[in-house]
Design a protein around this motif. Structure first.
Motif, PDB file in Angstrom:
ATOM      1  N   ALA A  23       0.866  -1.242   0.258  1.00 18.23           N
ATOM      2  CA  ALA A  23       0.038   0.036   0.873  1.00 18.23           C
ATOM      3  C   ALA A  23       0.720   1.101   0.415  1.00 18.23           C
ATOM      4  O   ALA A  23       0.269   1.970  -0.889  1.00 18.23           O
ATOM      5  N   GLU A  24       2.166   0.933   0.322  1.00 14.83           N
ATOM      6  CA  GLU A  24       2.857   2.251   0.971  1.00 14.83           C
ATOM      7  C   GLU A  24       3.367   2.627  -0.705  1.00 14.83           C
ATOM      8  O   GLU A  24       3.700   3.662  -1.169  1.00 14.83           O
ATOM      9  N   ALA A  25       3.851   1.484  -1.380  1.00 15.05           N
ATOM     10  CA  ALA A  25       4.754   1.631  -2.307  1.00 15.05           C
ATOM     11  C   ALA A  25       3.612   1.649  -3.274  1.00 15.05           C
ATOM     12  O   ALA A  25       4.188   2.797  -4.279  1.00 15.05           O
ATOM     13  N   LEU A  26       2.497   1.834  -3.717  1.00 13.08           N
ATOM     14  CA  LEU A  26       1.785   2.228  -4.621  1.00 13.08           C
ATOM     15  C   LEU A  26       1.038   3.407  -4.420  1.00 13.08           C
ATOM     16  O   LEU A  26       0.383   3.938  -5.198  1.00 13.08           O
ATOM     17  N   GLY A  27       0.723   3.784  -3.356  1.00 11.74           N
ATOM     18  CA  GLY A  27       0.382   5.425  -2.787  1.00 11.74           C
ATOM     19  C   GLY A  27      -1.258   4.789  -2.619  1.00 11.74           C
ATOM     20  O   GLY A  27      -2.071   5.500  -2.932  1.00 11.74           O
ATOM     21  N   LEU A  90      10.788   2.957  -0.345  1.00 10.10           N
ATOM     22  CA  LEU A  90      10.688   1.554  -0.335  1.00 10.10           C
ATOM     23  C   LEU A  90      11.727   1.068   0.878  1.00 10.10           C
ATOM     24  O   LEU A  90      11.945   0.228   1.563  1.00 10.10           O
ATOM     25  N   ALA A  91      12.671   1.660   0.761  1.00  8.55           N
ATOM     26  CA  ALA A  91      13.891   0.421   1.465  1.00  8.55           C
ATOM     27  C   ALA A  91      14.088   0.458   2.892  1.00  8.55           C
ATOM     28  O   ALA A  91      14.275   0.230   3.725  1.00  8.55           O
ATOM     29  N   ALA A  92      13.350   1.837   3.786  1.00 14.50           N
ATOM     30  CA  ALA A  92      13.491   2.328   4.499  1.00 14.50           C
ATOM     31  C   ALA A  92      11.816   1.584   5.364  1.00 14.50           C
ATOM     32  O   ALA A  92      12.219   1.332   6.386  1.00 14.50           O
ATOM     33  N   ARG A  93      11.113   0.821   4.116  1.00 12.93           N
ATOM     34  CA  ARG A  93      10.709   0.224   4.685  1.00 12.93           C
ATOM     35  C   ARG A  93      10.144  -1.579   4.793  1.00 12.93           C
ATOM     36  O   ARG A  93       9.852  -2.669   4.854  1.00 12.93           O
ATOM     37  N   GLY A  94      11.584  -1.452   4.634  1.00 12.13           N
ATOM     38  CA  GLY A  94      11.947  -3.568   4.373  1.00 12.13           C
ATOM     39  C   GLY A  94      12.407  -4.258   2.802  1.00 12.13           C
ATOM     40  O   GLY A  94      12.327  -5.098   2.875  1.00 12.13           O
ATOM     41  N   ALA A  95      12.545  -3.728   2.119  1.00 13.21           N
ATOM     42  CA  ALA A  95      13.110  -3.683   0.828  1.00 13.21           C
ATOM     43  C   ALA A  95      14.290  -3.869   0.753  1.00 13.21           C
ATOM     44  O   ALA A  95      15.271  -2.635   1.038  1.00 13.21           O
ATOM     45  N   THR A  96      15.021  -4.663  -0.066  1.00 10.93           N
ATOM     46  CA  THR A  96      16.058  -4.843  -0.143  1.00 10.93           C
ATOM     47  C   THR A  96      16.627  -4.914  -1.589  1.00 10.93           C
ATOM     48  O   THR A  96      15.471  -5.531  -2.793  1.00 10.93           O
ATOM     49  N   ALA A 111      13.742  -6.586  -3.975  1.00 14.46           N
ATOM     50  CA  ALA A 111      12.442  -7.584  -3.007  1.00 14.46           C
ATOM     51  C   ALA A 111      11.934  -7.069  -2.146  1.00 14.46           C
ATOM     52  O   ALA A 111      11.937  -6.652  -1.037  1.00 14.46           O
ATOM     53  N   ASP A 112       9.991  -7.762  -2.188  1.00 17.80           N
ATOM     54  CA  ASP A 112       9.821  -6.904  -0.935  1.00 17.80           C
ATOM     55  C   ASP A 112       9.870  -7.818   0.443  1.00 17.80           C
ATOM     56  O   ASP A 112      10.572  -8.763   0.495  1.00 17.80           O
ATOM     57  N   PRO A 113       9.064  -7.434   1.965  1.00 14.98           N
ATOM     58  CA  PRO A 113       9.902  -7.788   3.528  1.00 14.98           C
ATOM     59  C   PRO A 113       9.993  -9.312   3.060  1.00 14.98           C
ATOM     60  O   PRO A 113      10.801 -10.050   3.800  1.00 14.98           O
TER      61      PRO A 113
END
Length: 246
Positions: A23-27, A90-96, A111-113
């Motif tokens: 949801a954060e990634a897509l707004g 997204l990196a701050a929210r767990g993407a790598t 990659a997502d979490p």
């Protein structure tokens, strides 16, 4: 009438947490209509005629394997600054960062979490009007074969077919593209990401499933038991489901 995609279905260990990430990634917003978590534009899922191709996160007990997903999402950006900001957020929210053998490319692979790969694209004219999801991208051994099957299965328009890719989009000219890109190697593990399709009101769902089988789809037993939807695979083994009209 042919079917229409209504969800990107993603298996998840923690549906609410992964839903919040996307949801954060897509707004967009995350909703929990039941055991699943749905991510879509504000207002919630509009059934049976969703206003966008949303994402439905379905709980499973098994984590993703180290094998790359054969289906992933490409996210659209409108400027270099937008892409930089989105990647950092997204990196701050767990993407790598993810290495899928992409080499030196102008887009960013993450990659997502839970390890599902996706791409944050550099600005591209084709995707300026798609919304946050630019494309659902499927690895394909033979894009021509996928164009023949999916072009007949869906009510979407076939935009391009080459040796390296097949591209479809809603006939209304809205939302993401569906892209089959030539990649070496076939399926080795069950898909973590797949499409859910829906008939139109007044259409016969059973007849649509029979038509898909005639086009080359095969029945799929995932241990789903007695459920109201039908699990199938396309001619290259990609999983998808045909949902019932409610």
């Amino acid at each position: 009438m042919p079917l229409r995609p209504v969800h990107v279905n993603i298996k998840a260990l923690d549906c609410p947490a992964l839903g919040r990430f996307w949801a954060e990634a897509l707004g967009w917003s995350a909703y929990q209509p039941g055991v699943t978590t749905y991510v879509g534009p504000p207002g919630g899922p509009v059934w049976p005629d969703p206003v966008a191709l949303g994402i439905d996160f379905v709980p499973v007990p098994e984590p993703k394997t180290t094998t790359k997903n054969r289906v992933h999402l490409d996210l659209a950006t409108t400027s270099a600054a937008h892409r930089t900001e989105l990647v950092a957020r997204l990196a701050a929210r767990g993407a790598t960062p993810a290495d899928v053998g992409q080499g030196d490319v102008p887009w960013t692979v993450l990659a997502d979490p839970e390890g599902n790969e996706f791409c944050v694209l550099e600005p591209r004219e084709r995707y300026l009007d798609t919304g946050p999801i630019a494309a659902v991208v499927v690895d394909s051994v033979d894009p021509h074969r996928m164009a023949a099957f999916w072009g007949a299965a869906l009510d979407w328009t076939l935009h391009e077919v080459t040796e390296d890719q097949a591209v479809l989009r809603s006939a209304r000219g809205v939302g993401p593209y569906l892209e089959f890109l030539r990649r070496p190697g076939g399926k080795t593990v069950p898909d973590r990401v797949h499409l859910d399709l829906l008939p139109y009101a007044g259409d016969d769902g059973a007849a649509e499933v029979a038509r898909l089988r005639e086009l080359g789809a095969a029945d799929l037993d995932l241990g789903q038991g007695d459920v109201p939807w039908t699990c199938l695979t396309d001619p290259e083994g990609h999983e998808f489901c045909v949902l019932p009209l409610l």
